[in-house]
Design an enzyme around this catalytic site. Sequence first.
Site, short mmCIF file in Angstrom:
data_model
loop_
_atom_site.label_atom_id
_atom_site.label_comp_id
_atom_site.label_asym_id
_atom_site.label_seq_id
_atom_site.Cartn_x
_atom_site.Cartn_y
_atom_site.Cartn_z
N GLU A 69 -29.53 -21.31 8.10
CA GLU A 69 -28.61 -21.33 6.96
C GLU A 69 -28.12 -22.74 6.62
O GLU A 69 -27.63 -22.96 5.51
CB GLU A 69 -27.41 -20.42 7.25
N MET A 124 -20.62 -11.52 9.09
CA MET A 124 -19.86 -11.61 10.33
C MET A 124 -18.97 -12.84 10.43
O MET A 124 -18.41 -13.11 11.50
CB MET A 124 -20.84 -11.56 11.53
N ASP A 132 -30.95 -8.08 4.09
CA ASP A 132 -31.24 -6.68 4.48
C ASP A 132 -30.27 -5.77 3.77
O ASP A 132 -29.32 -6.23 3.13
CB ASP A 132 -31.08 -6.54 6.02
N1 SAH Z 1 -28.79 -13.02 17.66
C1 SAH Z 1 -28.99 -12.98 16.20
C2 SAH Z 1 -27.76 -12.43 15.53
C3 SAH Z 1 -27.80 -12.43 14.01
S1 SAH Z 1 -26.48 -11.48 13.43
C4 SAH Z 1 -29.29 -14.41 15.73
O1 SAH Z 1 -28.62 -15.34 16.22
O2 SAH Z 1 -30.17 -14.59 14.86
C5 SAH Z 1 -26.72 -11.55 11.69
C6 SAH Z 1 -26.21 -12.77 10.99
O3 SAH Z 1 -26.53 -12.66 9.61
C7 SAH Z 1 -24.70 -12.94 11.03
O4 SAH Z 1 -24.37 -14.31 11.03
C8 SAH Z 1 -24.19 -12.24 9.75
O5 SAH Z 1 -23.21 -12.99 9.09
C9 SAH Z 1 -25.43 -12.10 8.87
N2 SAH Z 1 -25.84 -10.72 8.54
C10 SAH Z 1 -27.00 -10.44 7.87
N3 SAH Z 1 -27.15 -9.11 7.72
C11 SAH Z 1 -26.06 -8.52 8.28
C12 SAH Z 1 -25.66 -7.15 8.46
N4 SAH Z 1 -26.42 -6.16 8.04
N5 SAH Z 1 -24.49 -6.92 9.09
C13 SAH Z 1 -23.72 -7.93 9.54
N6 SAH Z 1 -24.08 -9.24 9.42
C14 SAH Z 1 -25.22 -9.54 8.81
#
Ligand code: SAH
Length: 228
Positions: free
Chosen positions: A11, A172, A196
């Site tokens: 990002e 998040m 997504d």
């Molecule tokens: N261990 C993984 C965690 C990713 S969590 C990693 O480090 O790649 C997903 C991230 O994308 C978070 O920062 C959140 O802000 C965003 N995100 C994208 N789709 C999401 C969803 N369906 N629910 C919550 N956050 C989401």
Amino acid sequence: MIGIIGAMDIEVEKIKGFLTDISTETISGVNFVRGKFDGKDIVVAKCGVGKVFAGLCAEAMILKYAPELIINVGVAGCLDETLKIGDIVIADNVCQHDMDTSPLGDPIGMLSDINIIKFPADKKACELFADCAKELCLPYSIGTIASGDQFVSSADKKKFITDNFGAKSCEMEGGAIGHVCYVNNVPFAVLRAMSDGADDGAKMDFPTFAKMAAENSTRVIKTFLSKF
Ligand code: SAH
């Protein structure tokens, strides 16, 4: 100084890449990259995933760099049925869908003491982001972005967040950054590209589309910075 925060490398890496006159420093484990773009002073940080990392990054950025605006960029789950993966949601406000003291009679999502559910984003930045998305021909919505310390991937959770907060997107970090900016009286904005649908398919869609969505978010932020 404009501050930019993203949770993950995908990002913020490209944004760091178009800065010149770079200097870096690490505070509380967060690496801050300071530089210039289009004559403007910018500081970019990868905060990590979740509300605590996001909040501590925003606080450190405010105390160290005194930004006039903090922008949270990146990818998110889509709650707006009119949008597709890759499209943009711009926050006019943010909230925390996992804050819940309702057994004590409080409204769901209310932050006690300040008694706020939704933190308003900076109007001017929100409008400029909409102009940029239009210019880039990226479909977009403006509305609530709801944050919580969970990856949303079910119809039930989506319904909970849309029913209680009318949110167009879930992620998040934005709600924590908005919270920290509010108590410090610093304007903020949140711009997210959809990776997504926050539904059963999200665990497949996120790894497939997050990079493409992050690139869309970066295109909008680059256009924004050149117009700001
Ligand atoms: N261990 C993984 C965690 C990713 S969590 C990693 O480090 O790649 C997903 C991230 O994308 C978070 O920062 C959140 O802000 C965003 N995100 C994208 N789709 C999401 C969803 N369906 N629910 C919550 N956050 C989401």
